[in-house]
Design a protein around this motif. Structure first.
Motif, mmCIF file in Angstrom:
data_model
loop_
_atom_site.group_PDB
_atom_site.id
_atom_site.type_symbol
_atom_site.label_atom_id
_atom_site.label_comp_id
_atom_site.label_asym_id
_atom_site.label_seq_id
_atom_site.Cartn_x
_atom_site.Cartn_y
_atom_site.Cartn_z
ATOM 1 N N UNK A 50 -51.139 -24.972 111.972
ATOM 2 C CA UNK A 50 -51.938 -24.557 110.829
ATOM 3 C C UNK A 50 -52.581 -23.202 111.022
ATOM 4 N N UNK A 51 -53.094 -22.941 112.213
ATOM 5 C CA UNK A 51 -53.735 -21.653 112.487
ATOM 6 C C UNK A 51 -52.710 -20.521 112.432
ATOM 7 N N UNK A 52 -51.515 -20.782 112.959
ATOM 8 C CA UNK A 52 -50.472 -19.752 112.912
ATOM 9 C C UNK A 52 -50.140 -19.395 111.466
ATOM 10 N N UNK A 53 -49.972 -20.397 110.623
ATOM 11 C CA UNK A 53 -49.647 -20.150 109.226
ATOM 12 C C UNK A 53 -50.788 -19.431 108.528
ATOM 13 N N UNK A 54 -52.021 -19.881 108.778
ATOM 14 C CA UNK A 54 -53.186 -19.245 108.173
ATOM 15 C C UNK A 54 -53.296 -17.778 108.589
ATOM 16 N N UNK A 55 -53.156 -17.503 109.888
ATOM 17 C CA UNK A 55 -53.285 -16.128 110.383
ATOM 18 C C UNK A 55 -52.207 -15.225 109.798
ATOM 19 N N UNK A 56 -50.981 -15.720 109.744
ATOM 20 C CA UNK A 56 -49.899 -14.914 109.176
ATOM 21 C C UNK A 56 -50.152 -14.642 107.694
ATOM 22 N N UNK A 57 -50.655 -15.646 106.973
ATOM 23 C CA UNK A 57 -50.999 -15.462 105.562
ATOM 24 C C UNK A 57 -52.086 -14.411 105.385
ATOM 25 N N UNK A 58 -53.095 -14.459 106.243
ATOM 26 C CA UNK A 58 -54.214 -13.524 106.104
ATOM 27 C C UNK A 58 -53.763 -12.087 106.354
ATOM 28 N N UNK A 59 -52.899 -11.890 107.336
ATOM 29 C CA UNK A 59 -52.367 -10.546 107.583
ATOM 30 C C UNK A 59 -51.591 -10.058 106.361
ATOM 31 N N UNK A 60 -50.776 -10.936 105.772
ATOM 32 C CA UNK A 60 -50.012 -10.564 104.585
ATOM 33 C C UNK A 60 -50.932 -10.255 103.404
ATOM 34 N N UNK A 61 -51.986 -11.046 103.255
ATOM 35 C CA UNK A 61 -52.972 -10.858 102.189
ATOM 36 C C UNK A 61 -53.651 -9.492 102.329
ATOM 37 N N UNK A 62 -54.135 -9.200 103.515
ATOM 38 C CA UNK A 62 -54.812 -7.928 103.753
ATOM 39 C C UNK A 62 -53.864 -6.757 103.528
ATOM 40 N N UNK A 63 -52.643 -6.891 104.007
ATOM 41 C CA UNK A 63 -51.650 -5.825 103.838
ATOM 42 C C UNK A 63 -51.381 -5.570 102.363
ATOM 43 N N UNK A 64 -51.273 -6.615 101.578
ATOM 44 C CA UNK A 64 -50.989 -6.478 100.148
ATOM 45 C C UNK A 64 -52.111 -5.740 99.428
ATOM 46 N N UNK A 65 -53.344 -6.059 99.769
ATOM 47 C CA UNK A 65 -54.464 -5.367 99.130
ATOM 48 C C UNK A 65 -54.584 -3.929 99.636
ATOM 49 N N UNK A 66 -54.493 -3.749 100.946
ATOM 50 C CA UNK A 66 -54.689 -2.413 101.518
ATOM 51 C C UNK A 66 -53.606 -1.415 101.118
ATOM 52 N N UNK A 67 -52.362 -1.888 101.009
ATOM 53 C CA UNK A 67 -51.258 -0.949 100.815
ATOM 54 C C UNK A 67 -50.681 -0.943 99.407
ATOM 55 N N UNK A 68 -50.964 -1.978 98.611
ATOM 56 C CA UNK A 68 -50.402 -2.040 97.258
ATOM 57 C C UNK A 68 -51.490 -1.970 96.188
ATOM 58 N N UNK A 69 -52.460 -2.889 96.252
ATOM 59 C CA UNK A 69 -53.451 -2.963 95.179
ATOM 60 C C UNK A 69 -54.480 -1.833 95.239
ATOM 61 N N UNK A 70 -55.137 -1.679 96.355
ATOM 62 C CA UNK A 70 -56.229 -0.706 96.439
ATOM 63 C C UNK A 70 -55.787 0.727 96.158
ATOM 64 N N UNK A 71 -54.643 1.180 96.702
ATOM 65 C CA UNK A 71 -54.257 2.574 96.456
ATOM 66 C C UNK A 71 -54.070 2.906 94.978
ATOM 67 N N UNK A 72 -53.740 1.926 94.144
ATOM 68 C CA UNK A 72 -53.575 2.205 92.716
ATOM 69 C C UNK A 72 -54.853 2.780 92.120
ATOM 70 N N UNK A 73 -55.994 2.310 92.616
ATOM 71 C CA UNK A 73 -57.269 2.729 92.044
ATOM 72 C C UNK A 73 -57.917 3.858 92.845
ATOM 73 N N UNK A 74 -57.633 3.912 94.134
ATOM 74 C CA UNK A 74 -58.147 5.014 94.940
ATOM 75 C C UNK A 74 -57.505 6.335 94.481
ATOM 76 N N UNK A 75 -56.220 6.312 94.210
ATOM 77 C CA UNK A 75 -55.529 7.536 93.773
ATOM 78 C C UNK A 75 -56.017 7.978 92.402
ATOM 79 N N UNK A 76 -56.276 6.993 91.522
ATOM 80 C CA UNK A 76 -56.711 7.323 90.175
ATOM 81 C C UNK A 76 -58.113 7.920 90.155
ATOM 82 N N UNK A 77 -58.953 7.486 91.146
ATOM 83 C CA UNK A 77 -60.338 7.961 91.192
ATOM 84 C C UNK A 77 -60.474 9.272 91.963
ATOM 85 N N UNK A 78 -59.408 9.659 92.658
ATOM 86 C CA UNK A 78 -59.479 10.871 93.503
ATOM 87 C C UNK A 78 -59.589 12.137 92.657
#
Length: 221
Positions: free
Chosen positions: A193-221
């Motif tokens: 369970x911990x392995x699955x949770x940790x892998x999910x969290x890394x994927x979650x953070x990566x998705x926000x940091x590299x896909x979602x957040x840049x859409x708005x950071x670039x627009x506000x720049x």
């Protein structure tokens, strides 16, 4: 994420690239206690060709983010259902299970002492973090953004880093999620369970940091 290279440390790669942690475990590469070792050195120490390992990691990097819906509204809905609710459900299960394993097997060699404490800290961190995203950041994004949106995004990135530090601690206290010989069903279920949770969290953070957040950071720049 920083472009992959032989000079990157395995700890950084495991923390930022979805699937890298599992690949390293399968290859016998420690990214916990040996997390400061460069990828090329870690590969050679494990009897692997650095270029081949880099190619495998690049394939993971190329695949990361493909699951993301194109529209921002659909992407946020996906993050909420796939990650926010999943993290909450899994932590509610993993924390009491880790407490049980520590209580029953705490005197044994390689017992995961400190795992429950780290999971509780991570739950507190994520509960607060996800609540702020749900109440403030995501509604701003759904309304098209705001000139000051970079400030809450910066805070979310900082909190991602704090969550990643707790994942490193979890990797450490579990000896890289390595089960001892003869581990009971509860211990086995906990590490699965911990392995699955940790892998999910890394994927979650990566998705926000590299896909979602840049859409708005670039627009506000």
């Amino acid at each position: 994420m920083t472009p992959l290279s032989h000079d990157m440390t395995v700890g950084t790669i495991a923390a930022e690239l979805p699937g890298a942690a599992e690949l390293f475990r399968a290859k016998g590469i420690s990214f916990c206690c040996g997390g400061t070792v460069a990828l090329s050195e870690a590969a050679l120490n494990a009897g692997l060709l650095p270029d081949r390992l880099l190619t495998d990691l690049q394939a993971l990097s190329d695949a990361a983010g493909r699951e993301a819906p194109e529209s921002t509204a659909d992407l946020i809905a996906y993050i909420l259902s796939r990650y926010h609710e999943t993290h909450r459900t899994e932590l509610d299960f993993l924390i009491p299970l880790s407490q049980k394993v520590e209580r029953v097997h705490g005197a044994k060699e390689n017992a995961p002492l400190g795992l429950a404490e780290a999971l509780i800290a991570l739950k507190d961190e994520l509960d607060d973090h996800m609540a702020k995203e749900e109440a403030v950041l995501f509604p701003l994004m759904l309304r098209g953004g705001h000139p000051m949106i970079v400030h809450p995004i910066t805070q979310m990135r900082h909190e991602h880093d704090e969550a990643t530090e707790l994942l490193v601690k979890i990797e450490h206290v579990t000896n890289g999620l390595t089960l001892p010989a003869g581990a009971c069903g509860s211990w086995t279920a906990l590490y699965t369970g911990v392995r699955k949770f940790a892998d999910d969290l890394v994927a979650h953070i990566h998705l926000e940091n590299t896909v979602l957040f840049p859409r708005f950071e670039h627009a506000a720049a």
